[in-house]
Write a protein that holds these residues in place. Structure first.
Motif, PDB file in Angstrom:
ATOM      1  N   TYR A  18      -0.422  -2.641 -12.352  1.00 25.50           N
ATOM      2  CA  TYR A  18       0.090  -1.743 -13.076  1.00 25.50           C
ATOM      3  C   TYR A  18      -1.036  -0.313 -12.394  1.00 25.50           C
ATOM      4  O   TYR A  18      -1.942  -0.557 -11.786  1.00 25.50           O
ATOM      5  CB  TYR A  18      -0.093  -1.437 -14.501  1.00 25.50           C
ATOM      6  N   ILE A  19      -0.089   0.649 -12.669  1.00 24.07           N
ATOM      7  CA  ILE A  19      -0.562   2.047 -11.948  1.00 24.07           C
ATOM      8  C   ILE A  19      -0.981   2.935 -13.283  1.00 24.07           C
ATOM      9  O   ILE A  19      -0.085   3.058 -14.197  1.00 24.07           O
ATOM     10  CB  ILE A  19       0.326   2.764 -10.960  1.00 24.07           C
ATOM     11  N   GLU A  20      -2.204   3.381 -13.390  1.00 25.64           N
ATOM     12  CA  GLU A  20      -2.708   4.431 -14.303  1.00 25.64           C
ATOM     13  C   GLU A  20      -2.841   5.667 -13.705  1.00 25.64           C
ATOM     14  O   GLU A  20      -3.589   5.765 -12.675  1.00 25.64           O
ATOM     15  CB  GLU A  20      -3.752   3.857 -15.022  1.00 25.64           C
ATOM     16  N   ALA A  21      -2.304   6.707 -14.296  1.00 26.77           N
ATOM     17  CA  ALA A  21      -2.643   8.172 -13.939  1.00 26.77           C
ATOM     18  C   ALA A  21      -2.886   8.972 -15.260  1.00 26.77           C
ATOM     19  O   ALA A  21      -2.469   8.635 -16.320  1.00 26.77           O
ATOM     20  CB  ALA A  21      -1.618   8.776 -13.189  1.00 26.77           C
ATOM     21  N   ALA A  22      -3.989   9.809 -14.986  1.00 23.82           N
ATOM     22  CA  ALA A  22      -4.097  10.537 -15.942  1.00 23.82           C
ATOM     23  C   ALA A  22      -4.527  12.063 -15.686  1.00 23.82           C
ATOM     24  O   ALA A  22      -5.177  12.129 -14.791  1.00 23.82           O
ATOM     25  CB  ALA A  22      -5.691  10.519 -16.565  1.00 23.82           C
ATOM     26  N   VAL A  23      -3.880  13.066 -16.281  1.00 22.39           N
ATOM     27  CA  VAL A  23      -3.942  14.491 -15.893  1.00 22.39           C
ATOM     28  C   VAL A  23      -4.539  15.333 -17.327  1.00 22.39           C
ATOM     29  O   VAL A  23      -4.083  15.034 -18.286  1.00 22.39           O
ATOM     30  CB  VAL A  23      -2.384  15.000 -15.267  1.00 22.39           C
ATOM     31  N   PRO A  24      -5.383  16.024 -16.981  1.00 18.79           N
ATOM     32  CA  PRO A  24      -6.032  17.101 -17.898  1.00 18.79           C
ATOM     33  C   PRO A  24      -4.798  18.143 -18.105  1.00 18.79           C
ATOM     34  O   PRO A  24      -3.992  18.492 -17.358  1.00 18.79           O
ATOM     35  CB  PRO A  24      -7.111  17.708 -17.438  1.00 18.79           C
ATOM     36  N   SER A  34       0.890  -1.270   0.030  1.00 15.73           N
ATOM     37  CA  SER A  34      -0.173   0.029   0.012  1.00 15.73           C
ATOM     38  C   SER A  34       0.888   1.312   0.098  1.00 15.73           C
ATOM     39  O   SER A  34       0.544   1.956  -0.812  1.00 15.73           O
ATOM     40  CB  SER A  34      -0.848  -0.050   1.049  1.00 15.73           C
ATOM     41  N   TYR A  35       1.938   1.289   0.933  1.00 12.41           N
ATOM     42  CA  TYR A  35       2.744   2.492   1.062  1.00 12.41           C
ATOM     43  C   TYR A  35       3.559   2.692  -0.373  1.00 12.41           C
ATOM     44  O   TYR A  35       3.512   3.795  -0.943  1.00 12.41           O
ATOM     45  CB  TYR A  35       3.648   2.140   2.093  1.00 12.41           C
ATOM     46  N   ALA A  36       3.903   1.539  -0.876  1.00  9.17           N
ATOM     47  CA  ALA A  36       4.754   1.786  -2.349  1.00  9.17           C
ATOM     48  C   ALA A  36       3.981   2.176  -3.362  1.00  9.17           C
ATOM     49  O   ALA A  36       4.462   3.057  -4.307  1.00  9.17           O
ATOM     50  CB  ALA A  36       5.522   0.518  -2.382  1.00  9.17           C
ATOM     51  N   VAL A  37       2.724   1.739  -3.521  1.00 10.58           N
ATOM     52  CA  VAL A  37       1.873   1.994  -4.663  1.00 10.58           C
ATOM     53  C   VAL A  37       1.449   3.411  -4.483  1.00 10.58           C
ATOM     54  O   VAL A  37       1.450   4.293  -5.310  1.00 10.58           O
ATOM     55  CB  VAL A  37       0.656   0.843  -4.582  1.00 10.58           C
ATOM     56  N   ASN A  38       1.077   3.762  -3.254  1.00  7.02           N
ATOM     57  CA  ASN A  38       0.677   5.348  -2.899  1.00  7.02           C
ATOM     58  C   ASN A  38       1.816   6.163  -3.299  1.00  7.02           C
ATOM     59  O   ASN A  38       1.655   7.394  -3.934  1.00  7.02           O
ATOM     60  CB  ASN A  38       0.195   5.243  -1.620  1.00  7.02           C
ATOM     61  N   THR A  39       3.067   5.874  -2.729  1.00  2.00           N
ATOM     62  CA  THR A  39       4.089   6.743  -2.886  1.00  2.00           C
ATOM     63  C   THR A  39       4.427   6.735  -4.615  1.00  2.00           C
ATOM     64  O   THR A  39       4.538   7.837  -4.883  1.00  2.00           O
ATOM     65  CB  THR A  39       5.425   6.060  -2.392  1.00  2.00           C
ATOM     66  N   LYS A  40       4.482   5.727  -5.310  1.00  4.99           N
ATOM     67  CA  LYS A  40       4.731   5.762  -6.764  1.00  4.99           C
ATOM     68  C   LYS A  40       3.744   6.570  -7.433  1.00  4.99           C
ATOM     69  O   LYS A  40       3.926   7.131  -8.198  1.00  4.99           O
ATOM     70  CB  LYS A  40       4.782   4.235  -7.053  1.00  4.99           C
ATOM     71  N   THR A  70       4.177  -2.144 -12.049  1.00  4.01           N
ATOM     72  CA  THR A  70       4.608  -2.300 -10.602  1.00  4.01           C
ATOM     73  C   THR A  70       5.439  -3.440 -10.295  1.00  4.01           C
ATOM     74  O   THR A  70       5.563  -4.000  -9.364  1.00  4.01           O
ATOM     75  CB  THR A  70       3.119  -2.478  -9.662  1.00  4.01           C
ATOM     76  N   ASP A  71       6.322  -3.847 -11.535  1.00  6.44           N
ATOM     77  CA  ASP A  71       6.919  -4.974 -11.174  1.00  6.44           C
ATOM     78  C   ASP A  71       8.062  -5.125 -10.158  1.00  6.44           C
ATOM     79  O   ASP A  71       8.386  -5.707  -9.459  1.00  6.44           O
ATOM     80  CB  ASP A  71       7.795  -5.487 -12.631  1.00  6.44           C
ATOM     81  N   SER A  72       8.620  -3.535 -10.197  1.00  9.17           N
ATOM     82  CA  SER A  72       9.742  -3.269  -9.110  1.00  9.17           C
ATOM     83  C   SER A  72       9.081  -3.548  -7.836  1.00  9.17           C
ATOM     84  O   SER A  72       9.719  -3.832  -6.704  1.00  9.17           O
ATOM     85  CB  SER A  72      10.378  -1.879  -9.591  1.00  9.17           C
ATOM     86  N   ILE A  73       7.975  -2.938  -7.650  1.00 11.35           N
ATOM     87  CA  ILE A  73       7.471  -2.868  -6.340  1.00 11.35           C
ATOM     88  C   ILE A  73       7.031  -4.409  -5.794  1.00 11.35           C
ATOM     89  O   ILE A  73       7.294  -4.889  -4.682  1.00 11.35           O
ATOM     90  CB  ILE A  73       5.901  -2.169  -6.317  1.00 11.35           C
ATOM     91  N   MET A  74       6.713  -5.302  -6.888  1.00  4.61           N
ATOM     92  CA  MET A  74       6.344  -6.756  -6.740  1.00  4.61           C
ATOM     93  C   MET A  74       7.649  -7.343  -6.342  1.00  4.61           C
ATOM     94  O   MET A  74       7.654  -8.410  -5.418  1.00  4.61           O
ATOM     95  CB  MET A  74       5.657  -7.198  -7.720  1.00  4.61           C
ATOM     96  N   ALA A  75       8.834  -7.298  -6.884  1.00  4.70           N
ATOM     97  CA  ALA A  75       9.988  -7.525  -6.709  1.00  4.70           C
ATOM     98  C   ALA A  75      10.473  -7.286  -5.227  1.00  4.70           C
ATOM     99  O   ALA A  75      11.028  -8.111  -4.743  1.00  4.70           O
ATOM    100  CB  ALA A  75      11.166  -7.125  -7.648  1.00  4.70           C
ATOM    101  N   ASN A  76      10.427  -5.995  -5.055  1.00  2.00           N
ATOM    102  CA  ASN A  76      10.737  -5.729  -3.470  1.00  2.00           C
ATOM    103  C   ASN A  76       9.812  -6.602  -2.511  1.00  2.00           C
ATOM    104  O   ASN A  76      10.389  -6.888  -1.553  1.00  2.00           O
ATOM    105  CB  ASN A  76      10.585  -4.023  -3.443  1.00  2.00           C
ATOM    106  N   ARG A  77       8.562  -6.388  -2.842  1.00  2.00           N
ATOM    107  CA  ARG A  77       7.654  -7.108  -2.042  1.00  2.00           C
ATOM    108  C   ARG A  77       8.030  -8.805  -1.723  1.00  2.00           C
ATOM    109  O   ARG A  77       8.045  -9.098  -0.835  1.00  2.00           O
ATOM    110  CB  ARG A  77       6.328  -7.194  -2.608  1.00  2.00           C
ATOM    111  N   ASN A  78       8.602  -9.280  -2.969  1.00  2.00           N
ATOM    112  CA  ASN A  78       8.919 -10.747  -2.877  1.00  2.00           C
ATOM    113  C   ASN A  78      10.138 -10.884  -2.089  1.00  2.00           C
ATOM    114  O   ASN A  78      10.432 -11.737  -1.172  1.00  2.00           O
ATOM    115  CB  ASN A  78       9.270 -11.409  -4.194  1.00  2.00           C
TER     116      ASN A  78
END
Length: 264
Positions: free
Chosen positions: A138-144, A43-49, A162-170
């Motif tokens: 994956y994380i998706e962001a969209a800005v106007p 949760s922390y890693a996803v929110n930060t990224k 989010t492969d890097s997050i999952m690698a760190n999680r593992n």
């Protein structure tokens, strides 16, 4: 006694039940802790990224507006920034104009095509979108993208793996697993030890009763560090032994008197 009978007796014993109880009490918090650590990190890693990607997307959107890249998509500076953004975050960047036409696609797959998605429509309504897809990771962001008058003229849609997050999680999971194994070994050792200690007074009680059964009618000595329940049972057994001793003495005295009378 056969091995099968010994195993059946052990599985039905208080010692085995205490052992299972101690193991369950010890292992459950460890498993809960593992889940909490991994969930908290994810949760922390996803929110930060997500926050980082959103902030960088806004900066990139400002550059796109300043260079008028939507109208003249030939700026090497903006193109380089789009490619660099895609490389750094291992993701895909799509630039969409007000007609939902894809002006630029860092994957070079859908350039020139029309995109009608929830994210694009929301951006045209001047809304920022962030979404985390835990299934596809994956994380998706969209800005106007708004001009100097505040009119929305396009949207920047970013999809980041989010492969890097999952690698760190593992990696964290492996470290936690090693810690769990060490803790579980300690828990097993303590469970075996405490289950043996707590059932020892009852084992002593059984031994005393067997002594009575074999004819060794004597008052047993109190065992130190007994639990309250075993002390109560021991007291009852000792009281029974006192009565048996009195009866035995009376019997021996009666036999002695009868023998004396017969001799007389």
């Amino acid at each position: 006694m056969r091995l099968k009978d010994k195993l059946r007796n052990f599985l039905g014993s208080l010692k085995f039940r205490l052992l299972i109880t101690f193991l369950a009490i010890g292992i459950a918090p460890v498993l809960i802790l593992q889940y909490a650590i991994l969930a908290s990190y994810t949760s922390y890693a996803v929110n930060t990224k997500t926050s980082e990607i959103l902030a960088q997307s806004k900066l990139l959107g400002t550059q796109i507006i300043n260079y008028n890249f939507l109208e003249e998509p030939d700026s090497d500076v903006v193109s380089a920034q789009l490619s660099q953004f895609s490389s750094i975050y291992d993701g895909r960047v799509m630039l969409v104009d007000s007609t939902f036409k894809i002006i630029s696609d860092t994957y070079n797959m859908d350039t020139g095509k029309i995109i009608v998605s929830e994210e694009a429509i929301s951006c045209m309504g001047n809304q920022e979108i962030t979404k985390y897809d835990d299934e596809n990771m994956y994380i998706e962001a969209a800005v106007p993208l708004a001009d100097s008058d505040g009119n929305v003229v396009g949207a920047l849609i970013v999809s980041v793996s989010t492969d890097s997050i999952m690698a760190n999680r593992n990696q964290i999971r492996r470290n936690v697993l090693l810690f769990e194994i060490a803790v579980l070994l300690v828990i097993v050792a303590l469970s075996v030890g405490f289950s043996s200690i707590y059932t020892m007074p009852f084992a002593n009680l059984v031994r005393r009763i067997k002594q009575v059964h074999s004819g060794q009618v004597s008052i047993g000595q109190d065992v130190k560090n007994e639990v309250t329940e075993s002390k109560k049972v021991t007291a009852v057994v000792n009281d029974m032994l006192v009565r048996l001793n009195i009866l035995e003495e009376s019997r021996q005295e009666f036999v002695s008197n009868v023998s004396h009378e017969l001799k007389t």
